[in-house]
Design an enzyme around this catalytic site. Structure first.
Site, PDB file in Angstrom:
ATOM      1  N   ASP A  70      50.120  10.372  36.986  1.00 25.93           N
ATOM      2  CA  ASP A  70      50.971   9.883  38.235  1.00 25.93           C
ATOM      3  C   ASP A  70      52.094   9.049  37.418  1.00 25.93           C
ATOM      4  O   ASP A  70      53.111   8.872  37.973  1.00 25.93           O
ATOM      5  CB  ASP A  70      50.335   8.772  38.813  1.00 25.93           C
ATOM      6  CG  ASP A  70      49.744   7.538  37.981  1.00 25.93           C
ATOM      7  OD1 ASP A  70      49.862   7.756  36.887  1.00 25.93           O
ATOM      8  OD2 ASP A  70      49.384   6.526  38.722  1.00 25.93           O
ATOM      9  N   GLU A  71      52.093   9.055  35.986  1.00 19.98           N
ATOM     10  CA  GLU A  71      53.094   8.300  35.400  1.00 19.98           C
ATOM     11  C   GLU A  71      54.446   9.203  35.299  1.00 19.98           C
ATOM     12  O   GLU A  71      55.482   8.632  35.069  1.00 19.98           O
ATOM     13  CB  GLU A  71      52.860   7.968  33.820  1.00 19.98           C
ATOM     14  CG  GLU A  71      51.769   7.157  33.734  1.00 19.98           C
ATOM     15  CD  GLU A  71      51.445   6.191  32.393  1.00 19.98           C
ATOM     16  OE1 GLU A  71      52.594   6.132  31.578  1.00 19.98           O
ATOM     17  OE2 GLU A  71      50.254   5.927  32.115  1.00 19.98           O
ATOM     18  N   TYR A 120      55.796   9.448  26.668  1.00 19.58           N
ATOM     19  CA  TYR A 120      54.824  10.081  26.852  1.00 19.58           C
ATOM     20  C   TYR A 120      54.877  10.807  28.422  1.00 19.58           C
ATOM     21  O   TYR A 120      54.731  11.994  28.286  1.00 19.58           O
ATOM     22  CB  TYR A 120      53.382   9.156  26.883  1.00 19.58           C
ATOM     23  CG  TYR A 120      52.436   9.698  27.919  1.00 19.58           C
ATOM     24  CD1 TYR A 120      51.454  10.520  27.569  1.00 19.58           C
ATOM     25  CD2 TYR A 120      51.946   8.850  29.359  1.00 19.58           C
ATOM     26  CE1 TYR A 120      50.683  11.087  28.495  1.00 19.58           C
ATOM     27  CE2 TYR A 120      50.896   9.381  29.996  1.00 19.58           C
ATOM     28  CZ  TYR A 120      50.181  10.538  29.688  1.00 19.58           C
ATOM     29  OH  TYR A 120      49.106  10.820  30.479  1.00 19.58           O
TER      30      TYR A 120
HETATM   31  N1  LIG Z   1      43.458   8.574  30.538  1.00 16.42           N
HETATM   32  C1  LIG Z   1      44.147   8.291  31.870  1.00 16.42           C
HETATM   33  O1  LIG Z   1      43.951   7.540  32.383  1.00 16.42           O
HETATM   34  C2  LIG Z   1      44.765   9.713  32.360  1.00 16.42           C
HETATM   35  C3  LIG Z   1      45.330   9.431  33.725  1.00 16.42           C
HETATM   36  C4  LIG Z   1      45.981  10.706  34.086  1.00 16.42           C
HETATM   37  C5  LIG Z   1      46.144  11.762  33.432  1.00 16.42           C
HETATM   38  N2  LIG Z   1      45.968  11.979  32.132  1.00 16.42           N
HETATM   39  C6  LIG Z   1      45.923  13.201  31.435  1.00 16.42           C
HETATM   40  O2  LIG Z   1      44.625  13.834  31.331  1.00 16.42           O
HETATM   41  C7  LIG Z   1      44.540  14.223  29.991  1.00 16.42           C
HETATM   42  C8  LIG Z   1      43.568  13.829  29.050  1.00 16.42           C
HETATM   43  O3  LIG Z   1      43.823  12.528  28.995  1.00 16.42           O
HETATM   44  P1  LIG Z   1      42.586  11.695  28.216  1.00 16.42           P
HETATM   45  O4  LIG Z   1      42.955  10.253  28.647  1.00 16.42           O
HETATM   46  O5  LIG Z   1      41.471  12.074  28.035  1.00 16.42           O
HETATM   47  O6  LIG Z   1      43.430  11.616  26.600  1.00 16.42           O
HETATM   48  P2  LIG Z   1      42.804  11.449  25.235  1.00 16.42           P
HETATM   49  O7  LIG Z   1      43.980  11.044  24.502  1.00 16.42           O
HETATM   50  O8  LIG Z   1      41.620  10.620  25.332  1.00 16.42           O
HETATM   51  O9  LIG Z   1      42.164  12.687  24.724  1.00 16.42           O
HETATM   52  C9  LIG Z   1      43.099  13.941  24.636  1.00 16.42           C
HETATM   53  C10 LIG Z   1      42.306  15.136  23.959  1.00 16.42           C
HETATM   54  O10 LIG Z   1      43.152  16.183  23.529  1.00 16.42           O
HETATM   55  C11 LIG Z   1      42.854  16.469  22.046  1.00 16.42           C
HETATM   56  N3  LIG Z   1      44.283  17.114  21.662  1.00 16.42           N
HETATM   57  C12 LIG Z   1      45.312  16.261  21.450  1.00 16.42           C
HETATM   58  N4  LIG Z   1      46.336  17.055  20.857  1.00 16.42           N
HETATM   59  C13 LIG Z   1      45.806  18.225  20.718  1.00 16.42           C
HETATM   60  C14 LIG Z   1      46.279  19.388  20.455  1.00 16.42           C
HETATM   61  N5  LIG Z   1      47.609  19.638  19.794  1.00 16.42           N
HETATM   62  N6  LIG Z   1      45.696  20.448  20.372  1.00 16.42           N
HETATM   63  C15 LIG Z   1      44.532  20.462  20.928  1.00 16.42           C
HETATM   64  N7  LIG Z   1      43.966  19.609  21.537  1.00 16.42           N
HETATM   65  C16 LIG Z   1      44.707  18.200  21.107  1.00 16.42           C
HETATM   66  C17 LIG Z   1      42.406  15.615  21.426  1.00 16.42           C
HETATM   67  O11 LIG Z   1      41.776  15.679  20.466  1.00 16.42           O
HETATM   68  C18 LIG Z   1      41.673  14.655  22.709  1.00 16.42           C
HETATM   69  O12 LIG Z   1      40.251  15.336  22.603  1.00 16.42           O
HETATM   70  C19 LIG Z   1      45.867  14.131  29.598  1.00 16.42           C
HETATM   71  O13 LIG Z   1      46.651  15.274  29.685  1.00 16.42           O
HETATM   72  C20 LIG Z   1      46.548  12.909  29.919  1.00 16.42           C
HETATM   73  O14 LIG Z   1      47.978  13.028  30.433  1.00 16.42           O
HETATM   74  C21 LIG Z   1      45.205  10.750  31.614  1.00 16.42           C
END
Ligand SMILES: NC(=O)c1ccc[n+]([C@@H]2O[C@H](COP(=O)([O-])OP(=O)(O)OC[C@H]3O[C@@H](n4cnc5c(N)ncnc54)[C@H](O)[C@@H]3O)[C@@H](O)[C@H]2O)c1
Length: 316
Positions: free
Chosen positions: A125-126, A148
């Site tokens: 949502d960001e 980001y």
């Molecule tokens: N955390 C939140 O509150 C939130 C909210 C909305 C959307 N999202 C989206 O959800 C997704 C996951 O978020 P999260 O909080 O689990 O993030 P996180 O940072 O905890 O995990 C990200 C994962 O991606 C992997 N990763 C990073 N770079 C990589 C690369 N180049 N190649 C392969 N793997 C790679 C990491 O090793 C990790 O396992 C993201 O796309 C984020 O934008 C997160």
């Protein structure tokens, strides 16, 4: 059903893997992850143990050569991999563009070449930027305000454009803040919890008045499953509309630990610009029969217990 998931060893990715593994009994999962600081193979080791159904590849999403030959004619590919922490994105913005924008583009192009039938981009949502009152619907313009969210918005614009020329079957989901076990303690909730486990003060940006909504990782994963089951395409907001100020979260967690908030909450300098409030309208996904089931206040005890038992999984 063959499903390819990137970022599966991370916080949200591991919940999505669990949900699809449990809900689609004959599915085969190919999980790819670079295993950055935010990931841990233990988050999916219980799934990877099932060698008949789950395979893990340690690779960067950018290195398509490492996964290209393995996703021929897959049914679904879900891109969860990302650099996800806003504060880090100010310090190393190029890495965010590399993984979140170029990586997503390479993932998407590779899926198209390999004739993957459905492609899902997990966004946030960001991408809308802040909303001081009311909420953003899927039709609103994107207005990201940090490296980001800009890197995620850029990925959406590139991927979204493919639907015109390639008529691709694309689903983009924009989640609000997600909570649950396995989240790296740089994010607000696990940061408060792990600080108090270590008897250290919680650090809150600025006045702590920034407003966020929190959805459980399980609810988020269930929403994705339902969208897939109903063969939906296009853009969907996924979230809830229960608002918390950051300071309220910190105070609530202090209460759980029976710590004096005056002693254990410290205010630190805020970012130069920090979105004051996020809010998404979820009417579109509600119409297909999804609504959030969990509540942060109810789940916190279990999450705190999990961090107490697993604090050693994180290098903090
Ligand atoms: N955390 C939140 O509150 C939130 C909210 C909305 C959307 N999202 C989206 O959800 C997704 C996951 O978020 P999260 O909080 O689990 O993030 P996180 O940072 O905890 O995990 C990200 C994962 O991606 C992997 N990763 C990073 N770079 C990589 C690369 N180049 N190649 C392969 N793997 C790679 C990491 O090793 C990790 O396992 C993201 O796309 C984020 O934008 C997160």
């Amino acid at each position: 059903m063959k499903i390819f998931i990137t970022g599966g060893a991370g916080f949200i990715g591991s919940h999505i893997c669990e949900e699809l593994y449990n809900k689609i009994p004959n599915s085969k999962l190919l999980i790819l992850d670079k295993v950055t600081y935010a990931a841990n193979l233990k988050f999916v080791s219980h799934l990877v143990r099932d060698k008949k159904r789950v395979k893990f590849i340690k690779a960067d999403i950018i290195d398509s050569i490492k996964y290209k030959s393995q996703i021929n004619n897959f049914d679904i590919a879900i891109n969860v991999a990302a650099e996800s922490h806003v504060d880090r994105s100010f310090r190393n913005s190029i890495l965010f563009t590399k993984t979140n924008t170029l990586g997503a583009h390479i993932f998407f192009q590779t899926c198209l070449e390999k004739k993957v039938k459905k492609i899902v981009q997990v966004s946030t949502d960001e991408v809308y930027g802040e909303k001081l009152s009311g909420s953003f619907s899927e039709k609103n313009q994107l207005n990201p305000t940090n490296p980001y969210s800009a890197s995620k918005a850029a990925a959406e614009i590139i991927i979204g454009s493919y639907k015109y020329h390639f008529k691709s079957n694309i689903l983009i989901v924009r989640g609000n803040n997600i909570y649950g076990k396995r989240q790296f303690p740089e994010k607000l909730i696990p940061s408060c919890i792990t600080k108090l486990i270590k008897n250290k003060p919680i650090e809150i940006h600025g006045s702590g008045k920034h407003i966020r909504c929190y959805l459980s990782a399980k609810d988020f994963a269930q929403a994705i499953y339902l969208l897939l089951k109903k063969k939906k395409r296009g853009v969907f907001n996924i979230g809830n509309n229960i608002y918390y100020k950051n300071i309220e979260i910190a105070e609530f967690i202090c209460k759980k630990f029976k710590k004096d908030k005056k002693k254990y909450i410290r205010f630190v300098k805020d970012r130069p610009f920090n979105d004051r409030r996020y809010s998404v309208n979820i009417n579109k996904i509600k119409k297909i029969g999804w609504k959030p089931k969990d509540s942060l206040k109810f789940d916190l005890d279990e999450i705190i217990r999990w961090y107490k038992n697993n604090i050693n999984l994180f290098k903090i």
